[in-house]
Write a protein that holds these residues in place. Structure first.
Motif, PDB file in Angstrom:
ATOM      1  N   VAL A 160       0.866  -1.186   0.000  1.00  0.00           N
ATOM      2  CA  VAL A 160       0.000   0.000   0.000  1.00  0.00           C
ATOM      3  C   VAL A 160       0.896   1.227   0.000  1.00  0.00           C
ATOM      4  O   VAL A 160       1.728   1.378   0.895  1.00  0.00           O
ATOM      5  N   VAL A 167      -4.153  -0.738  -3.351  1.00  0.00           N
ATOM      6  CA  VAL A 167      -3.601  -1.997  -2.851  1.00  0.00           C
ATOM      7  C   VAL A 167      -3.053  -2.774  -4.045  1.00  0.00           C
ATOM      8  O   VAL A 167      -3.781  -3.047  -5.003  1.00  0.00           O
ATOM      9  N   SER A 191       0.291  -1.638   5.379  1.00  0.00           N
ATOM     10  CA  SER A 191      -0.750  -2.669   5.359  1.00  0.00           C
ATOM     11  C   SER A 191      -0.824  -3.474   6.646  1.00  0.00           C
ATOM     12  O   SER A 191      -1.895  -3.981   7.004  1.00  0.00           O
ATOM     13  N   HIS A 319      -9.105  -1.215  -2.343  1.00  0.00           N
ATOM     14  CA  HIS A 319      -8.638  -0.035  -1.611  1.00  0.00           C
ATOM     15  C   HIS A 319      -8.303  -0.354  -0.160  1.00  0.00           C
ATOM     16  O   HIS A 319      -8.844  -1.288   0.434  1.00  0.00           O
ATOM     17  N   SER A 320      -7.425   0.464   0.403  1.00  0.00           N
ATOM     18  CA  SER A 320      -7.008   0.340   1.799  1.00  0.00           C
ATOM     19  C   SER A 320      -7.717   1.393   2.643  1.00  0.00           C
ATOM     20  O   SER A 320      -8.641   2.063   2.188  1.00  0.00           O
TER      21      SER A 320
END
Length: 390
Positions: A160, A167, A191, A319-320
Motif C-alpha cells: 500500500v 492496494v 498494510s 482499496h485500503s
C-alpha cells in the motif's frame, strides 16, 4: 463486528470533539500499550535496565510469537527492529549484487526504498528499473512478467503506498518473480494492521513493517519477516554479539535464524508495547478490524467524492484505509492546518515521498485521511462537514 465502544474506551487519545484520521502516520495506541511501556520504564528506574529486561524475557519472546501468529509463520522467522525502514534496509543490503544485476521497483515505491536501491546500484553496478502501472494504477502484472529474466536479482514490492488507498496485487507479482528466481521484498509498512498478511499466501521472501501505524504500537518499533531458508543463509551487513557469536580469534558464527538481523541493544519498553499492540489486535479479531477500517475509508471516499471542488485521488481496484484527496483552490498543507484548527487530524503526503507516482500524475501533494476502527461515523461526518466548509 468490532466492538466500537470497547475500542473507543480503550483509546485515551480520543478527546471530546476531536477527530483523529492519521493512523497511516502514527496512530493512537490503546491504553494497554501505553501502560505496558510506562510500566517497564518505571521498573527500569527501580532496578536498572538489565534486571528489568531479564524479568521480561518470556514476554519479549512473546512479541515475536504474536507477530508470527498475525503473519501465519513461526517466531524464528521474525527479527525485531526499530522501524520498517531499518528492517527493509537490513534485508536489502544483505542481498548480494553484481554488475548487471537488475532491481525492479514499483511505481509507487517509497522514497527511502528507492534511495537505498539507487545507492546500491551505484556501488555495485546493478540497475534500478521501474515496473509499470496498469490503467487502474496498480502494479502491471503482465509488464512485470515481460521484464523478468535471470539478471533480475530482487523485486521490491509496495503493498500500500503512503500517498493513497491503492492496494497492489502482491501475491500475483511475487509468484512471477519467484518463478524467475528473483527475491521478493515486500514493504508492508502501510498494510500491517489493516490488511491480511499471510506470508505463506503472499509468497514473499521478506516483509518489513512498522509498529506505529495501523498496528497502533509505539514509535521506534518494527519488524522483518524472512523466509526460513533466507533467515538461515543471508549474512547481514552488520553483526554484533547478539546476531553472531565470537567463536575464535578469527571466526564468528551467525545466529541460525532471523535474529541474525537483530542487535543486542534495543528499547525493551517499546518492544513490549509492540507485543501488547499486536495481541490487542489478535484479541479484537484481525478480520473484524480490517473490515471496520475498510468500511470507514469507503464511507469517506463516497462522502468526499460528493463534495464540489473535492477530488479523491485514490487509484487501484481494491482499496485500503488511506483516503487521499485535494480541494480545488486550497493547498493540501492549508487544508491540513485549517482542519487542525477544528481539532481534526489529517496529514499531507508530498511528491518527494512517492516521486515516480506523484510526478506521473502531476501532483505535488495530497491530503491523507486514514480512519482506524476507533473512529466513529459521527466523527467522519464532522470531518466531511469541515472539508465542505473549506
Amino acid at each position: 463486528m468490532v466492538d466500537e465502544q470497547r475500542v473507543r474506551d480503550d483509546t485515551p487519545g480520543i478527546g471530546a470533539g476531536a477527530v483523529f484520521l492519521d493512523s497511516a502516520g502514527s496512530s493512537l495506541p490503546p491504553r494497554m500499550v501505553t501502560e505496558t511501556v510506562i510500566a517497564h520504564l518505571r521498573r527500569e528506574s527501580e532496578i536498572g535496565g538489565y534486571r528489568a529486561a531479564n524479568e521480561r524475557l518470556a514476554d519479549l519472546a512473546g512479541v515475536k510469537q504474536a507477530i508470527a501468529t498475525l503473519l501465519n509463520t513461526t517466531p524464528d522467522t521474525i527479527a525485531l527492529s526499530d522501524s520498517a525502514t531499518r528492517g527493509w534496509s537490513d534485508f536489502f543490503y544483505a542481498v548480494p549484487l553484481r554488475p548487471g544485476d537488475r532491481i525492479l521497483v514499483s511505481g509507487a515505491d517509497y522514497a527511502s526504498n528507492a534511495i537505498a536501491a539507487l545507492q546500491r546500484a551505484r556501488a555495485t553496478g546493478a540497475r534500478v528499473e521501474q515496473i509499470p502501472s496498469d490503467e487502474t494504477g496498480r502494479l502491471d502484472i503482465d509488464a512485470l512478467a515481460a521484464m523478468m529474466d535471470d539478471r533480475v536479482r530482487l523485486v521490491s514490492l509496495l503493498h500500500v503506498p503512503t500517498n493513497g488507498g491503492l492496494v497492489n496485487p502482491v501475491a500475483a507479482a511475487a509468484r512471477i518473480a519467484r518463478e524467475a528466481g528473483a527475491l521478493v521484498l515486500l514493504d508492508a509498512c502501510q498494510s500491517a494492521g489493516q490488511l491480511p498478511l499471510d506470508v505463506a499466501e503472499l509468497g514473499v521472501d521478506a516483509l518489513s513493517a512498522t509498529g506505529r501505524k495501523w498496528l497502533r504500537g509505539p514509535r521506534g518499533t518494527g519488524f522483518l519477516y524472512l523466509r526460513p531458508e533466507l533467515a538461515a543463509s543471508l549474512e547481514p551487513g552488520r553483526l554484533d554479539l547478539h546476531s553472531a557469536q565470537w567463536t575464535g580469534p578469527h571466526d564468528y558464527q551467525m545466529a541460525p535464524d532471523a535474529s541474525r538481523f537483530e542487535f543486542w541493544e534495543h528499547d525493551v519498553a517499546a518492544r513490549l508495547g509492540l507485543g501488547a499492540a499486536v495481541r490487542y489486535l489478535l484479541e479484537l479479531g484481525p478480520e473484524e478490524v480490517y473490515a471496520a477500517v475498510a468500511e470507514r475509508a469507503e464511507y469517506l471516499r463516497g462522502a468526499l467524492g460528493d463534495l464540489p471542488g473535492v477530488t479523491v485521488r485514490d487509484l487501484g481496484v481494491e482499496h485500503s484505509g488511506i483516503v487521499s484527496f485535494t480541494v480545488a483552490g486550497t493547498a493540501p498543507v492549508e487544508v491540513r492546518d485549517r482542519l487542525l484548527g477544528k481539532d481534526i487530524t489529517v496529514t499531507v503526503s508530498h511528491r518527494g515521498s512517492t516521486l515516480l507516482d506523484m510526478s506521473a500524475r502531476g501532483l505535488d501533494s495530497v491530503v491523507r485521511a486514514s480512519p482506524h476502527c476507533f473512529v466513529s461515523h459521527d466523527e467522519l461526518d464532522r470531518f466531511v462537514g469541515a472539508v465542505s466548509a473549506l
